[in-house]
Design a protein around this motif. Structure first.
Motif, PDB file in Angstrom:
ATOM      1  N   ASN A 427      39.586 -35.755  62.390  1.00  0.00           N
ATOM      2  CA  ASN A 427      40.777 -36.604  62.327  1.00  0.00           C
ATOM      3  C   ASN A 427      40.412 -38.037  61.957  1.00  0.00           C
ATOM      4  O   ASN A 427      41.135 -38.694  61.179  1.00  0.00           O
ATOM      5  CB  ASN A 427      41.508 -36.575  63.672  1.00  0.00           C
ATOM      6  N   GLN A 428      39.308 -38.534  62.502  1.00  0.00           N
ATOM      7  CA  GLN A 428      38.875 -39.890  62.180  1.00  0.00           C
ATOM      8  C   GLN A 428      38.508 -40.008  60.709  1.00  0.00           C
ATOM      9  O   GLN A 428      38.847 -41.001  60.049  1.00  0.00           O
ATOM     10  CB  GLN A 428      37.679 -40.264  63.059  1.00  0.00           C
ATOM     11  N   SER A 431      41.517 -40.226  58.649  1.00  0.00           N
ATOM     12  CA  SER A 431      42.201 -41.513  58.828  1.00  0.00           C
ATOM     13  C   SER A 431      41.573 -42.624  57.996  1.00  0.00           C
ATOM     14  O   SER A 431      42.248 -43.598  57.655  1.00  0.00           O
ATOM     15  CB  SER A 431      42.201 -41.910  60.303  1.00  0.00           C
TER      16      SER A 431
END
Length: 577
Positions: A427-428, A431
C-alpha cells in the motif's frame, strides 16, 4: 550497444552514428523480396572489453527446407564460445551454424533465429557476407517482382503482454541441482519437488561456475518441465558493486566503483539470454539485488548501525545506478517480472525506515531509463527467518496498560510479522507512485518455526515481555539475527495468490544452503567471514549486542549445509507428513 547488419543488396552504404553503432542503410526499391534468395540479420546485442553476444535471424525466400546451414567468416579474431538454437562450429575465421533437431524446418518466407556468445580483441566488425546452404544471402539475384514486404529486425521478444500475477495458473521451476541435494538427505524426498530460486550471484554463474548449471541450462530445463503448461522460473539477480555493505558473508566480487563492469559483464549478458525468443514462453521472475537499497536507509550516516562501506555506497550512488539499470534492461523483456527486495519487517518496519524506503525505491525505479512499469512488485523476507503470521499477539495488544510495541522483542516496530508488513508495504509503494496492480512475494523457505518450541498460545500477562516472548513463534534471540539460525523450520509451501496483495509464497532461498561460514574459510567467491555466522559471537548494534544464534560448523554461503536442512525439516510448520 547494439550493432546490426541487415544487408539486402550488394552495394550498401554502412553508416556510423556518433555512438559507434553500425547499421545498414537499405535503399527503397520496387524489387520484391523473392529476388533475394535469403536474408540474414546479424546483431551484436551486447559488447564488453573481451566479449560479445550476437543474435542472428535467417529468412528463407527460396524453396522450403528440412535442414539448413548458415555460414560466414570474420575479418578479425572473433571466436564463438557458446551458442543456442543452432549447432555452431568454427574453423579459423569461418563459422558454420547448423540447425538443431527441433528447428530444421524452414518454410518459404519463414525465419529462424539463433544466437551465441563470442570473444574478440581489437575490433569486432560485422561479417561482410552470409550464405544459406551455399547460396549467398542479402544479394539481389534479379529474380521476380512483387511487393517488398519489408520485415523487421526485432528477432525475438515475448509472446504477449504480462499477466497480472505470473504465479497464477503456472507451475514453478524445480531446480534439479537443489532437488538432488534435498533428495539425497534422509527424509528430503518430502520436499525435493518444491520450486526454489536460482541465484546468479557472480559473473561466472551466468555460464555455470564450479560445475553448476548456468543460466541457459536452467532455462532449458524449465522449458522441459513446462511442457504445454505455463511455467515460472525464479532468478535472484545479485552482484551489485560493493554488495551487501553491512554483512561480510554475502560480500560480492565487484568493488564499490565497478558499476560499468556490473552493467556490461553481469546485467547485459543476463538480459541477452533472457531475451532469446527460445524462452519467450516462460514467465521469468527476477528478484533484484537483495539487501542493497534497504542498507542505504538503515546503515548510513549518523545511525548506530552505520558502516563505512554503506556510507561509501550511498555517496557514490552505485546501488541506485545498478538497480535502475537492471530494472530498465530486464524490464524491457516482455516475459520478465521484476520484484525489488524490500527487506523484512524486522529491518524496515519502524516508522523512520518504512516510508523512506518506499520513496527511495520510487526514485530508483524512475531514473537511468527505468520506469515504474519495470517493477511488478516487491519481495520480503528473502533468505530470512521472520514469521509469516504471529497469531498469539498483535501490535494493538496491551499488558497492564503497556503496549506490545514497548516489548524488547517488538521494540516500537509497527509490524510483528511478514504478512502484515508486506501488505502494508504494498500500500505504501502504491501511495508513492507505483502501479496499483503490483504484488508482493514472501520468502517462506525458513520461517515456519514449528516443532516442540512452537508456542500453543499467548504468553503469560505478567509483563509485556513475558506475553510476547511466551507467545511468539519466531524463536530467534533477536529479530536482527540472520545467519543459519538455530531452531528454524521450513515455512508455508510455495503457493500462488495466498492472501490479499500477495502474489505468492516462495522459497527464493533454497533451504539447506548456508547463509555464511561459522569460521573463516579461504575462497575465490568473494565471500568474507561474518561474525554473525559465528555461534560464539556476542553481537553488535544491529542485533542490539545479542548472541548471533547461528548454527555451528556451517560452510560458505550458498554451499550445502546438511545439519541445517535436517533442522529445517524437523521444525517445519506446517509439519511435513
Amino acid at each position: 550497444m547494439s550493432r546490426t547488419r541487415t544487408a539486402m543488396f550488394a552495394a550498401l552504404a554502412f553508416l556510423a552514428g556518433t555512438s559507434g553503432t553500425a547499421y545498414a542503410s537499405v535503399p527503397s526499391t520496387d524489387a520484391g523480396i523473392s529476388a533475394i534468395p535469403c536474408t540474414v540479420d546479424y546483431k551484436v546485442q551486447n559488447q564488453w572489453d573481451t566479449g560479445f553476444t550476437a543474435a542472428v535471424t535467417v529468412t528463407n525466400n527460396g524453396s522450403a527446407k528440412s535442414s539448413w546451414a548458415v555460414k560466414w567468416s570474420y575479418a578479425g579474431n572473433q571466436k564463438v564460445t557458446s551458442g543456442w538454437n543452432a549447432k555452431i562450429s568454427q574453423s579459423g575465421t569461418a563459422v558454420t551454424a547448423n540447425n538443431e533437431t527441433y528447428n530444421g524446418s524452414l518454410a518459404t518466407g519463414g525465419s529462424v533465429s539463433f544466437g551465441f556468445n563470442g570473444s574478440y580483441s581489437g575490433s569486432n566488425a560485422v561479417p561482410a557476407a552470409f550464405t544459406l546452404d551455399g547460396v549467398t544471402c542479402n544479394v539481389d539475384d534479379g529474380g521476380g517482382g512483387g511487393d517488398n514486404g519489408g520485415g523487421g529486425n526485432n528477432g525475438g521478444g515475448g509472446t504477449g503482454s504480462r499477466v497480472d500475477n505470473p504465479y497464477v495458473g503456472a507451475k514453478v521451476y524445480v531446480n534439479p541441482e537443489w532437488s538432488a541435494n534435498a533428495a539425497a538427505e534422509p527424509g528430503g524426498s518430502r520436499v525435493s519437488n518444491q520450486p526454489t530460486g536460482v541465484w546468479l550471484d557472480r559473473i561466472a554463474a551466468i555460464n555455470g561456475a564450479s560445475g553448476h548449471m548456468g543460466l541457459r541450462a536452467h532455462l532449458d530445463a524449465a522449458l522441459a518441465q513446462k511442457g504445454s503448461n505455463e511455467e515460472v522460473i525464479q532468478l535472484v539477480i545479485y552482484d551489485l558493486p560493493g554488495r551487501d555493505c553491512s554483512a561480510l558473508a554475502s560480500n560480492g566480487e565487484l568493488g564499490p566503483t565497478d558499476i560499468d563492469k556490473y552493467k556490461t559483464q553481469f546485467i547485459d549478458p543476463i538480459a541477452a539470454i533472457l531475451a532469446d525468443p527460445k524462452y519467450a514462453s516462460l514467465r521469468i521472475v527476477n528478484t533484484i539485488e537483495l539487501d542493497s537499497l534497504p542498507n542505504l536507509i538503515t546503515n548510513t550516516g549518523s545511525k548506530a548501525t552505520a558502516t563505512p562501506a554503506c556510507d561509501t555506497m550511498l555517496a557514490n550512488g552505485n546501488y541506485q545506478k545498478g538497480v535502475s539499470y537492471a530494472l530498465a534492461k530486464l524490464g524491457a523483456i516482455p516475459n520478465v517480472y521484476n520484484y525489488l527486495d524490500a527487506g523484512h519487517h524486522g529491518w524496515l518496519g519502524w516508522d523512520d525506515n518504512f516510508g523512506p524506503t518506499a520513496t527511495l525505491f520510487k526514485q530508483v525505479a524512475t531514473s537511468n531509463g527505468a520506469t515504474v512499469d519495470d517493477v511488478q512488485g516487491f519481495i520480503t523476507n528473502t533468505a530470512n527467518y521472520s514469521a509469516l503470521k504471529e497469531n498469539n499477539f498483535t501490535i494493538n495488544d496491551t499488558v497492564n496498560g503497556t503496549s506490545v510495541r514497548q516489548s524488547k522483542w517488538v521494540d516500537w516496530n509497527r509490524y510483528v510479522d511478514e504478512l502484515s508488513y508486506a501488505q502494508a508495504f504494498r500500500n505504501q509503494a502504491v501511495s508513492v507512485g507505483f502501479n496499483s496492480n503490483i504484488g508482493m512475494l514472501i520468502d517462506t523457505s525458513r520461517n515456519g518455526w514449528g516443532g516442540t518450541a512452537r508456542p500453543a498460545g499467548p504468553g503469560p500477562q505478567t509483563s509485556v515481555d513475558a506475553y510476547v516472548n511466551g507467545g511468539r513463534y519466531d524463536r530467534r534471540i533477536h529479530v536482527g539475527n540472520w545467519c543459519n539460525q538455530a531452531g528454524a523450520g521450513l515455512g508455508e509451501r510455495p503457493q500462488a495468490n495466498p492472501a490479499p496483495g500477495i502474489d505468492a509464497y516462495v522459497w527464493m532461498k533454497p533451504p539447506g544452503e548456508s547463509d555464511g561460514a561459522s569460521s573463516a574459510i579461504p575462497n575465490d567467491e568473494g565471500k568474507g567471514f561474518d561474525r554473525m555466522c559465528d555461534p560464539t559471537y556476542t553481537g553488535n548494534p544491529r542485533n542490539n549486542n545479542n548472541m548471533s544464534g547461528a548454527l555451528p560448523n556451517a560452510p560458505l554461503s550458498g554451499h550445502w549445509f546438511s545439519a541445517e536442512f535436517q533442522q529445517l525439516m524437523q521444525n517445519a510448520y506446517p509439519p511435513l507428513s
